[in-house]
Design a protein around this motif. Structure first.
Motif, PDB file in Angstrom:
ATOM      1  N   UNK A   1     -23.805  11.984  25.160  1.00 22.59           N
ATOM      2  CA  UNK A   1     -25.026  11.639  24.998  1.00 22.59           C
ATOM      3  C   UNK A   1     -25.870  11.725  26.428  1.00 22.59           C
ATOM      4  N   UNK A   2     -26.697  12.570  26.208  1.00 23.59           N
ATOM      5  CA  UNK A   2     -27.695  13.181  27.287  1.00 23.59           C
ATOM      6  C   UNK A   2     -28.904  12.524  27.596  1.00 23.59           C
ATOM      7  N   UNK A   3     -29.130  11.944  28.767  1.00 19.19           N
ATOM      8  CA  UNK A   3     -30.430  11.161  29.046  1.00 19.19           C
ATOM      9  C   UNK A   3     -31.329  11.951  29.582  1.00 19.19           C
ATOM     10  N   UNK A   4     -32.627  11.686  29.126  1.00 21.01           N
ATOM     11  CA  UNK A   4     -33.827  12.333  29.548  1.00 21.01           C
ATOM     12  C   UNK A   4     -34.781  11.584  30.785  1.00 21.01           C
ATOM     13  N   UNK A   5     -34.052  10.434  31.248  1.00 16.18           N
ATOM     14  CA  UNK A   5     -34.558   9.403  32.107  1.00 16.18           C
ATOM     15  C   UNK A   5     -33.329   8.991  33.160  1.00 16.18           C
ATOM     16  N   UNK A   6     -33.906   8.813  34.403  1.00 15.90           N
ATOM     17  CA  UNK A   6     -32.871   7.961  35.146  1.00 15.90           C
ATOM     18  C   UNK A   6     -32.269   6.940  34.533  1.00 15.90           C
TER      19      UNK A   6
ATOM     20  N   UNK B   1     -26.282  13.428  34.110  1.00 14.49           N
ATOM     21  CA  UNK B   1     -27.034  12.427  33.534  1.00 14.49           C
ATOM     22  C   UNK B   1     -26.584  12.427  31.865  1.00 14.49           C
ATOM     23  N   UNK B   2     -25.340  12.695  31.941  1.00 13.72           N
ATOM     24  CA  UNK B   2     -24.641  12.693  30.318  1.00 13.72           C
ATOM     25  C   UNK B   2     -23.506  11.513  30.444  1.00 13.72           C
ATOM     26  N   UNK B   3     -23.640  10.791  29.378  1.00 10.49           N
ATOM     27  CA  UNK B   3     -22.666   9.675  29.250  1.00 10.49           C
ATOM     28  C   UNK B   3     -21.446  10.237  28.250  1.00 10.49           C
ATOM     29  N   UNK B   4     -20.211  10.417  28.524  1.00 13.20           N
ATOM     30  CA  UNK B   4     -19.189  10.911  27.792  1.00 13.20           C
ATOM     31  C   UNK B   4     -18.233  10.017  27.318  1.00 13.20           C
ATOM     32  N   UNK B   5     -18.094   9.847  25.954  1.00 11.19           N
ATOM     33  CA  UNK B   5     -17.302   9.007  25.280  1.00 11.19           C
ATOM     34  C   UNK B   5     -16.171   9.882  24.465  1.00 11.19           C
TER      35      UNK B   5
END
Length: 176
Positions: free
Chosen positions: A113-118, A147-151
């Motif tokens: 899940x790549x985030x586009x905000x802090x 800034x990527x959440x990896x699951x």
């Protein structure tokens, strides 16, 4: 805005750890820890305590795999929630990818899940502060410096492609 939103009652689509025989080693190491503790008490030898501590540490770290009724990841109208991480709002997500990673003799699937905000502005609810007794337990997520959440979605009770499709469908619906 979301006063009653806590980690245990988020509602919506939820995925928990699967209940199968792959977590059998957690039970085995718990039994070994008890056996080694008993051996240490009966013999008085300290090396049994070292083995008991190792087995108990492995069991403690992997206890979340046994919590099959507790939602680990999921989504609702506010965003994607991840246990011990928080609730990421839909508008803060740039993209959701399912990536196959070859590790030794097997292939694992990872939801990215790549985030586009802090992170501080991307989270609607921040659940990263855990009780002290859960500090050293397994987390279902990792955060990269980009800034990527990896699951890792392999241990869950639903197939990786179904989880990815459902998240994508909800993301497209709720961000519009």
């Amino acid at each position: 805005m979301i006063a009653t939103l806590d980690e245990g009652h988020v509602g919506g689509y939820a995925v928990a750890y699967g209940r199968d025989d792959t977590y059998f080693p957690v039970y085995v190491t718990a039994a070994l820890a008890a056996i080694f503790c008993t051996a240490a008490l009966l013999t008085g030898a300290l090396y049994w305590l070292a083995l008991a501590a190792l087995a108990a540490g492995f069991t403690y770290y992997n206890i979340p795999l046994l919590e099959t009724g507790r939602p680990t990841i999921g989504a609702n109208q506010y965003g994607i929630f991840i246990q011990a991480f928080g609730l990421i709002r839909w508008r803060a997500i740039e993209r959701i990818d399912l990536v196959e990673i070859a590790e030794r003799a097997m292939t694992v699937h990872e939801l990215q899940i790549v985030l586009n905000a802090p992170l501080t502005s991307a989270l609607v609810a921040d659940w990263r502060k855990q009780p002290s007794w859960r500090w050293l337990m397994r987390l279902p997520w990792r955060m990269s410096h980009t800034n990527m959440v990896r699951i890792n979605v392999e241990p869950f009770d639903q197939p990786p492609d179904m989880i990815h499709r459902t998240f994508l469908r909800m993301w497209r619906y709720y961000r519009s």
